[in-house]
Design a protein around this motif. Structure first.
Motif, PDB file in Angstrom:
ATOM      1  N   TRP A 139      -0.463 -14.880   7.709  1.00  0.00           N
ATOM      2  CA  TRP A 139       0.241 -13.517   7.809  1.00  0.00           C
ATOM      3  C   TRP A 139       0.630 -13.330   6.660  1.00  0.00           C
ATOM      4  CZ3 TRP A 139       0.223 -17.462  12.391  1.00  0.00           C
ATOM      5  CH2 TRP A 139      -0.706 -16.749  13.416  1.00  0.00           C
ATOM      6  N   GLY A 140       0.346 -13.179   6.383  1.00  0.00           N
ATOM      7  CA  GLY A 140       0.919 -12.398   4.877  1.00  0.00           C
ATOM      8  C   GLY A 140       1.489 -14.420   4.246  1.00  0.00           C
ATOM      9  N   ASP A 141       2.186 -14.054   2.707  1.00  0.00           N
ATOM     10  CA  ASP A 141       3.087 -15.288   2.082  1.00  0.00           C
ATOM     11  C   ASP A 141       2.218 -16.641   1.996  1.00  0.00           C
ATOM     12  OD1 ASP A 141       4.903 -13.321   2.549  1.00  0.00           O
ATOM     13  OD2 ASP A 141       6.054 -13.900   4.144  1.00  0.00           O
ATOM     14  N   GLU A 142       1.054 -15.633   1.563  1.00  0.00           N
ATOM     15  CA  GLU A 142      -0.286 -17.741   1.286  1.00  0.00           C
ATOM     16  C   GLU A 142      -0.275 -17.183  -0.177  1.00  0.00           C
ATOM     17  OE1 GLU A 142      -1.104 -14.667   2.797  1.00  0.00           O
ATOM     18  OE2 GLU A 142      -1.759 -14.677   4.709  1.00  0.00           O
ATOM     19  N   ASP A 158      14.715  -3.193  22.617  1.00  0.00           N
ATOM     20  CA  ASP A 158      15.701  -4.478  22.840  1.00  0.00           C
ATOM     21  C   ASP A 158      14.175  -5.593  22.329  1.00  0.00           C
ATOM     22  OD1 ASP A 158      13.555  -3.700  24.843  1.00  0.00           O
ATOM     23  OD2 ASP A 158      14.900  -4.640  26.319  1.00  0.00           O
ATOM     24  N   LYS A 159      12.955  -4.986  22.191  1.00  0.00           N
ATOM     25  CA  LYS A 159      11.863  -5.670  21.709  1.00  0.00           C
ATOM     26  C   LYS A 159      11.574  -5.407  20.499  1.00  0.00           C
ATOM     27  CE  LYS A 159       9.322  -7.371  26.011  1.00  0.00           C
ATOM     28  NZ  LYS A 159       8.010  -6.631  26.771  1.00  0.00           N
ATOM     29  N   PRO A 160      12.619  -5.237  19.767  1.00  0.00           N
ATOM     30  CA  PRO A 160      12.196  -5.053  17.745  1.00  0.00           C
ATOM     31  C   PRO A 160      10.814  -5.763  17.213  1.00  0.00           C
ATOM     32  CG  PRO A 160      13.866  -6.392  17.849  1.00  0.00           C
ATOM     33  CD  PRO A 160      13.768  -6.404  19.102  1.00  0.00           C
ATOM     34  N   LEU A 161      10.249  -5.270  16.250  1.00  0.00           N
ATOM     35  CA  LEU A 161       8.804  -5.949  15.753  1.00  0.00           C
ATOM     36  C   LEU A 161       9.380  -6.967  15.135  1.00  0.00           C
ATOM     37  CD1 LEU A 161       7.027  -2.923  15.867  1.00  0.00           C
ATOM     38  CD2 LEU A 161       6.818  -4.837  16.943  1.00  0.00           C
ATOM     39  N   GLY A 162      11.226  -6.705  13.796  1.00  0.00           N
ATOM     40  CA  GLY A 162      11.305  -7.319  12.892  1.00  0.00           C
ATOM     41  C   GLY A 162      10.964  -7.426  12.035  1.00  0.00           C
ATOM     42  N   THR A 163      10.491  -5.690  11.272  1.00  0.00           N
ATOM     43  CA  THR A 163       9.769  -5.030  10.384  1.00  0.00           C
ATOM     44  C   THR A 163      10.812  -5.744   8.700  1.00  0.00           C
ATOM     45  OG1 THR A 163      10.642  -3.350  10.198  1.00  0.00           O
ATOM     46  CG2 THR A 163       8.974  -3.143  11.761  1.00  0.00           C
ATOM     47  N   THR A 164       9.760  -4.503   8.020  1.00  0.00           N
ATOM     48  CA  THR A 164      10.747  -5.632   6.682  1.00  0.00           C
ATOM     49  C   THR A 164      12.245  -4.465   6.008  1.00  0.00           C
ATOM     50  OG1 THR A 164       8.752  -4.496   5.617  1.00  0.00           O
ATOM     51  CG2 THR A 164       8.707  -6.687   5.528  1.00  0.00           C
ATOM     52  N   ARG A 165      11.627  -3.380   7.244  1.00  0.00           N
ATOM     53  CA  ARG A 165      12.623  -2.114   7.077  1.00  0.00           C
ATOM     54  C   ARG A 165      12.522  -1.227   6.137  1.00  0.00           C
ATOM     55  NH1 ARG A 165      18.271  -2.783  11.007  1.00  0.00           N
ATOM     56  NH2 ARG A 165      17.164  -4.039  12.234  1.00  0.00           N
ATOM     57  N   ARG A 166      11.151  -1.353   5.161  1.00  0.00           N
ATOM     58  CA  ARG A 166      11.246  -1.033   4.034  1.00  0.00           C
ATOM     59  C   ARG A 166      10.557   0.501   4.575  1.00  0.00           C
ATOM     60  NH1 ARG A 166      11.978  -3.161  -1.667  1.00  0.00           N
ATOM     61  NH2 ARG A 166      13.212  -5.450  -0.125  1.00  0.00           N
ATOM     62  N   GLY A 167      10.390   1.388   5.737  1.00  0.00           N
ATOM     63  CA  GLY A 167       9.522   1.935   5.981  1.00  0.00           C
ATOM     64  C   GLY A 167       8.549   2.004   6.092  1.00  0.00           C
ATOM     65  N   ILE A 168       7.386   1.096   6.346  1.00  0.00           N
ATOM     66  CA  ILE A 168       6.070   1.146   6.267  1.00  0.00           C
ATOM     67  C   ILE A 168       6.228   1.955   7.288  1.00  0.00           C
ATOM     68  CG2 ILE A 168       4.387  -0.360   6.217  1.00  0.00           C
ATOM     69  CD1 ILE A 168       6.515  -0.171   3.227  1.00  0.00           C
ATOM     70  N   VAL A 180      -4.701 -11.000   7.292  1.00  0.00           N
ATOM     71  CA  VAL A 180      -5.533 -10.340   8.400  1.00  0.00           C
ATOM     72  C   VAL A 180      -4.265 -10.180   9.609  1.00  0.00           C
ATOM     73  CG1 VAL A 180      -7.967 -10.947   9.035  1.00  0.00           C
ATOM     74  CG2 VAL A 180      -7.299 -11.456   7.458  1.00  0.00           C
ATOM     75  N   LEU A 181      -3.994 -11.525   9.585  1.00  0.00           N
ATOM     76  CA  LEU A 181      -2.944 -11.191  10.943  1.00  0.00           C
ATOM     77  C   LEU A 181      -2.239 -10.783  11.635  1.00  0.00           C
ATOM     78  CD1 LEU A 181      -3.459 -15.378  11.513  1.00  0.00           C
ATOM     79  CD2 LEU A 181      -5.472 -13.736  12.208  1.00  0.00           C
ATOM     80  N   LEU A 182      -2.247  -9.696  10.392  1.00  0.00           N
ATOM     81  CA  LEU A 182      -0.798  -8.454   9.978  1.00  0.00           C
ATOM     82  C   LEU A 182      -1.743  -7.471  10.109  1.00  0.00           C
ATOM     83  CD1 LEU A 182       2.062 -10.433   7.934  1.00  0.00           C
ATOM     84  CD2 LEU A 182       2.397  -9.522  10.616  1.00  0.00           C
ATOM     85  N   ASP A 183      -3.483  -7.645   9.783  1.00  0.00           N
ATOM     86  CA  ASP A 183      -4.097  -6.636   9.886  1.00  0.00           C
ATOM     87  C   ASP A 183      -3.525  -5.433  11.283  1.00  0.00           C
ATOM     88  OD1 ASP A 183      -6.446  -5.038   8.467  1.00  0.00           O
ATOM     89  OD2 ASP A 183      -6.932  -4.888  11.026  1.00  0.00           O
ATOM     90  N   VAL A 198       2.626  -5.921  14.085  1.00  0.00           N
ATOM     91  CA  VAL A 198       1.918  -6.430  12.659  1.00  0.00           C
ATOM     92  C   VAL A 198       2.247  -5.337  11.962  1.00  0.00           C
ATOM     93  CG1 VAL A 198      -0.847  -6.739  13.982  1.00  0.00           C
ATOM     94  CG2 VAL A 198       0.343  -4.232  13.864  1.00  0.00           C
ATOM     95  N   THR A 199       1.573  -5.159  10.841  1.00  0.00           N
ATOM     96  CA  THR A 199       2.124  -3.873   9.401  1.00  0.00           C
ATOM     97  C   THR A 199       1.447  -2.388   9.948  1.00  0.00           C
ATOM     98  OG1 THR A 199       2.716  -3.591   7.290  1.00  0.00           O
ATOM     99  CG2 THR A 199       0.203  -4.743   7.683  1.00  0.00           C
ATOM    100  N   SER A 200       1.584  -1.971   9.424  1.00  0.00           N
ATOM    101  CA  SER A 200       0.574  -0.244   9.417  1.00  0.00           C
ATOM    102  C   SER A 200      -0.384  -0.473   9.048  1.00  0.00           C
ATOM    103  CB  SER A 200       1.989   0.698  10.109  1.00  0.00           C
ATOM    104  OG  SER A 200       3.256   0.845  11.048  1.00  0.00           O
ATOM    105  N   SER A 201      -0.179  -0.818   8.016  1.00  0.00           N
ATOM    106  CA  SER A 201      -2.292  -0.886   7.448  1.00  0.00           C
ATOM    107  C   SER A 201      -2.997  -1.933   7.869  1.00  0.00           C
ATOM    108  CB  SER A 201      -1.246  -0.492   5.670  1.00  0.00           C
ATOM    109  OG  SER A 201      -1.172  -1.695   5.741  1.00  0.00           O
ATOM    110  N   SER A 202      -3.969  -1.181   6.927  1.00  0.00           N
ATOM    111  CA  SER A 202      -5.336  -2.649   7.210  1.00  0.00           C
ATOM    112  C   SER A 202      -5.230  -3.307   6.215  1.00  0.00           C
ATOM    113  CB  SER A 202      -6.504  -1.902   7.028  1.00  0.00           C
ATOM    114  OG  SER A 202      -7.335  -2.642   6.768  1.00  0.00           O
TER     115      SER A 202
END
Ligand code: IMP
Length: 416
Positions: A11-14, A122-132, A223-226, A235-239
């Motif tokens: 999930w990133g941060d590897e 009431d179900k936030p995704l926990g995004t980075t709030r960077r506008g992605i 890949v698990l955030l694809d 997930v994030t909003s990109s491939s």
């Protein structure tokens, strides 16, 4: 090696930034091909940490050029901040930065919208709030603005007017900073990029160079955030797959290696399924030893065991040819190391999820392996062999500390 890609398998941060930095001096180009400032690469140069979100992992005073490819979304203010910080260590870096004018812009409204979407549910995704998410949403719904619009003022002002009206009709006064002000700010940012000496060029403008030179394609997230194959909707909003290099004119079959980077354990930030998640003392120990706090948001990362079904899935989805295992030093001193070898779903055990739905249903099946004191221990070699056999990919490199030079090739292990 003339062309390689480095992709995250979890999930990133590897630790992709560090790996990219280790290799980057051997390549003419480091190309970032997806995502935006949601990524956070901490790179240590002479013990000093640099956190970059947009800039590819080029050495500040090296020779390699950085290309930010068209599938990215760019927050220009953030980019300028990073270039200026790196210029202090490596003057002249800006002239080695190339921006593809086809990239979409992340506007201040996108960041406001990201925060609004997160707080109004009431179900936030926990995004980075960077506008992605909002920036990619506008791209897909054909309302986005590309970098090249900064060089066509009529296109820019019409696009901004249209987008502002749309955002205001949806969010009212919560969207601030009108189109005229945003227009002015964007032109100032354009001028700043030009005066720094940054280059604007598409992959076609650069095709002769890119074809002849060596390239490291640096992936973002994992890949698990694809967007398609990760734990949707968390997930994030990109491939995040290596295949996105197609946007720079290459296919994975033209690469010498697609390296999948995998931590010796697993982490994730934000909400969403995490089959091997572990809570309690051992996870706190790993979090502290591994400094597992978000590089972009500072949030404590969730901790879990290495998940081999998920790793196999990532290898298949992203055409991974070999693995690079990171943070093996963090597990030194942990009494019992668990590795997930199968997913039990409705009483059946499988060694690879057939679809991303399985991540929501899986009950992990574990093997316990003896821990190691150093990378020279036989228990460590056995751990590596176990992973290689189960996943069917060779582990080519091992990272055993945060410094760029703390990397061993598999055949050097006895020196660890
Ligand atoms: P977004 O990409 O900011 O929209 O966030 C969507 C999800 O992806 C959230 O769970 C984020 O924490 C996660 N995420 C995005 N980028 C990264 C990254 O570089 N590393 C780890 N998690 C990330």
């Amino acid at each position: 090696m003339k062309r390689i890609a480095i992709v995250g398998t979890q999930w990133g941060d590897e630790g992709k930034g560090k790996i990219a930095n280790y290799f980057s001096s051997h390549f003419d180009w480091v190309v970032r091909y997806s995502g935006g400032a949601n990524a956070g690469h901490t790179v240590y140069v002479d013990g000093i940490p640099y956190v970059n979100h947009l800039l590819p992992s080029v050495e500040p005073s090296g020779h390699s050029k950085a290309f930010l490819g068209s599938s990215m979304v760019l927050d220009l203010e953030q980019l300028i901040e990073e270039i200026k910080a790196m210029e202090r260590t490596g003057p002249g870096l800006a002239s080695r930065v190339y921006l593809d004018p086809e990239v979409f812009l992340v506007l201040p409204w996108h960041k406001q919208e990201d925060a609004l979407l997160e707080t109004r549910t009431d179900k936030p995704l926990g995004t980075t709030r960077r506008g992605i998410g909002p920036a990619y949403t506008d791209k897909v719904s054909r309302k986005g603005l590309k970098l090249y619009s900064l060089f066509d003022e009529q296109m820019l002002s019409e696009g901004l007017e249209r987008l502002y009206e749309e955002k205001r009709s949806r969010y009212g006064e919560d969207i601030t900073g009108g189109p005229v002000q945003t227009h002015e700010t964007l032109l100032e940012l354009r001028e700043e990029l030009i005066s720094l000496g940054v280059n604007f060029a598409t992959s076609l403008d650069l095709s002769e160079q890119l074809r002849n030179d060596s390239i490291l394609f640096e992936g973002a997230q994992g890949v698990l955030l694809d967007l398609d194959f990760g734990t949707y909707p968390y997930v994030t909003s990109s491939s995040c797959l290596a295949q996105v290099i197609a946007s720079s004119g290459f296919s994975v079959s033209e690469l010498d290696e697609v390296f999948g980077v995998v931590k010796a354990y697993a982490t994730r930030v934000g909400t969403g399924p995490f089959p091997t998640e572990e809570e309690g003392n051992v996870s706190s120990e790993i979090r502290e030893k591994g400094r597992e706090y978000g590089a972009t948001t500072g949030r404590p990362r969730r901790i879990g065991w290495l998940d081999l079904p998920a790793l196999r899935y990532a290898c298949e989805k992203s055409a991974i040819t070999s693995l690079i295992m990171t943070k093996v030093d963090v597990l030194v001193g942990i009494d019992e190391i668990k590795v997930c070898t199968g997913y039990r779903i409705n009483g059946r055990i499988s060694d690879i999820p057939a679809s991303s739905y399985d991540f929501f249903k899986a009950e992990p099946v574990y093997n316990s392996l003896p821990s190691w004191k150093s990378t020279g221990d036989t228990s460590f070699s056995r751990f590596l062999e176990f992973v290689e056999r189960t996943v069917g990919r060779r582990i080519a490199y091992i990272s055993h500390g945060p410094e760029t030079n703390q990397i061993l090739q598999r055949n050097e292990l006895s020196k660890g």
